[in-house]
Design a protein around this motif. Structure first.
Motif, PDB file in Angstrom:
ATOM      1  N   ASP A  35      -3.632   9.969  -2.656  1.00 45.94           N
ATOM      2  CA  ASP A  35      -4.290   8.734  -3.064  1.00 45.94           C
ATOM      3  C   ASP A  35      -3.458   7.523  -2.649  1.00 45.94           C
ATOM      4  O   ASP A  35      -2.220   7.546  -2.725  1.00 45.94           O
ATOM      5  N   VAL A  36      -4.135   6.467  -2.227  1.00 45.47           N
ATOM      6  CA  VAL A  36      -3.459   5.231  -1.818  1.00 45.47           C
ATOM      7  C   VAL A  36      -3.662   4.176  -2.901  1.00 45.47           C
ATOM      8  O   VAL A  36      -4.786   3.914  -3.329  1.00 45.47           O
ATOM      9  N   SER A  37      -2.566   3.616  -3.358  1.00 49.19           N
ATOM     10  CA  SER A  37      -2.623   2.549  -4.357  1.00 49.19           C
ATOM     11  C   SER A  37      -2.207   1.230  -3.718  1.00 49.19           C
ATOM     12  O   SER A  37      -1.502   1.210  -2.713  1.00 49.19           O
ATOM     13  N   GLU A  38      -2.679   0.149  -4.309  1.00 47.52           N
ATOM     14  CA  GLU A  38      -2.356  -1.176  -3.797  1.00 47.52           C
ATOM     15  C   GLU A  38      -1.890  -2.061  -4.940  1.00 47.52           C
ATOM     16  O   GLU A  38      -2.493  -2.069  -6.021  1.00 47.52           O
TER      17      GLU A  38
ATOM     18  N   SER B  24       5.207   3.598   2.694  1.00 44.40           N
ATOM     19  CA  SER B  24       4.503   2.432   2.167  1.00 44.40           C
ATOM     20  C   SER B  24       4.265   1.406   3.276  1.00 44.40           C
ATOM     21  O   SER B  24       5.028   1.327   4.236  1.00 44.40           O
TER      22      SER B  24
ATOM     23  N   LEU C  73       0.854  -1.188   0.000  1.00 43.58           N
ATOM     24  CA  LEU C  73       0.000   0.000   0.000  1.00 43.58           C
ATOM     25  C   LEU C  73       0.890   1.238   0.000  1.00 43.58           C
ATOM     26  O   LEU C  73       1.729   1.410   0.887  1.00 43.58           O
ATOM     27  N   SER C  74       0.718   2.084  -1.000  1.00 44.80           N
ATOM     28  CA  SER C  74       1.552   3.283  -1.145  1.00 44.80           C
ATOM     29  C   SER C  74       0.662   4.511  -1.290  1.00 44.80           C
ATOM     30  O   SER C  74      -0.374   4.465  -1.968  1.00 44.80           O
ATOM     31  N   GLN C  75       1.081   5.610  -0.679  1.00 45.57           N
ATOM     32  CA  GLN C  75       0.317   6.858  -0.752  1.00 45.57           C
ATOM     33  C   GLN C  75       1.069   7.866  -1.606  1.00 45.57           C
ATOM     34  O   GLN C  75       2.265   8.103  -1.410  1.00 45.57           O
TER      35      GLN C  75
END
Length: 347
Positions: A135-138, A204, A127-129
């Motif tokens: 925004d948080v991506s996975e 992350s 999980l990264s912002q």
């Protein structure tokens, strides 16, 4: 180099966020389990207990009877229990120089059930912002799976891997790069290879998930996104069918001289007819080839009497016992190409 090292059907690349998930329905009471896979099969369905059932609406699908099981206990590095568990079960690992760098990528799997886990898979999510938008991506950056089949239990440390089952009360230490048991430190040197660590940006978060576990009684738990249950059950079918083919030949001729060439041919069929997908039939072809190689190794090392003992035990253990599985019937009616030559698995 072994067959499994020469070609691997199932080390799928890490899934991205658009990876397809397997739809699942419970075959008995709860409506949440069971496998339905398109596999170019006749319009009948084979249950895990070997019973055959007509399929009206879902033609050309393979379905395995299963029931809901309990999950294994997954202990993350951030869990207060993690360090205590490592100290008790993996103290040798803990003393290695690279252990702290590897720690964020580790999990402990503990079996708190009363059944033996024969297959399981852990997926590590990142999980990264975004620093600008928030925004948080996975994304999925690693997986570790293990399947221990009836043949591998009877020949631990065989052609490719040994018994990675987790019995009641046992624990294993996993990362995306290895699967280690208590006292197996000598088999793993990844802690010394810090260069293989994934590059994780600041902020992350690593989130492991137990995606699926399959127990020896056929019960499963977890989302099963990567179709681990299908691979486990189809591999069992392939091993049963290969064992039955060998058992029938040995019953006719206890020291059949042509048996080695037949086993080698089925190994070559698997090598030459590989596929990157995880549908039932390609998995079966691959697993049948691996089983042939395992049985050939038993014949080479221990002779005909030991081989007969192993295959008869496998046939008696697994349904449909004295008949080939549905996939096996299709396999024997097929022809394959090996080095440009058309061959039959019955040759």
């Amino acid at each position: 180099m072994t067959l499994r090292n020469r070609f691997m059907l199932f080390p799928f690349p890490p899934m991205d966020s658009s990876a397809r998930q397997v739809s699942r329905s419970h075959l008995a009471l709860l409506g949440i389990l069971t496998m339905a896979m398109t596999a170019l099969l006749p319009s009948r369905v084979i249950a895990q207990d070997g019973a055959s059932m007509p399929s009206n609406k879902q033609r050309h699908q393979l379905r395995y009877k299963a029931h809901e099981g309990e999950p294994l206990t997954l202990i993350e590095p951030t869990d207060p229990m993690f360090d205590a568990e490592v100290s008790v079960y993996f103290s040798d690992y803990e003393t290695l120089p690279g252990f702290q760098q590897w720690k964020p990528f580790l999990v402990i799997l503990r079996n708190d059930t009363q059944k033996t886990a024969r297959a399981y898979e852990v997926i590590w999510h990142l999980l990264s912002q975004d620093a600008n938008t928030g925004d948080v991506s996975e994304e999925v950056f690693g997986r570790q799976s293990a399947i221990t089949t009836p043949l591998e239990i009877r020949r631990p440390g065989g052609v490719w891997e040994g018994d990675k089952s987790i019995r009641p009360g046992e624990v294993r230490l996993l990362s995306p790069f290895f699967n280690g048991g208590k006292g197996q430190l000598a088999d793993f040197n990844f802690f010394h290879r810090s260069s293989e660590l994934p590059n994780i940006g600041p902020g992350s978060v690593i989130k492991p998930q137990l995606d699926c576990v399959v127990y020896g009684d056929g019960s499963i738990a977890g989302p099963n996104r990567t179709r681990l249950a299908l691979r486990y059950f189809v591999t069992r079918d392939a091993q049963h069918d290969e064992a039955l083919a060998v058992a029938r030949r040995l019953r006719e001729s206890p020291n059949a001289p042509e048996l080695k060439s037949a086993l080698a041919m089925r190994g070559r069929i698997g090598s030459s007819n590989r596929s990157s997908n995880n549908r039932a039939l390609p998995v079966y072809i691959h697993s049948r080839a691996v089983a042939a190689q395992e049985l050939d190794a038993i014949l080479e090392r221990d002779g005909y009497s030991k081989l007969k003992e192993v295959v008869e035990e496998l046939v008696s253990l697994m349904p449909p016992h004295e008949q080939f599985t549905q996939l096996g019937g299709q396999y024997h009616r097929s022809t394959f190409e090996v080095n440009g030559v058309t061959v039959s698995p019955s040759d």
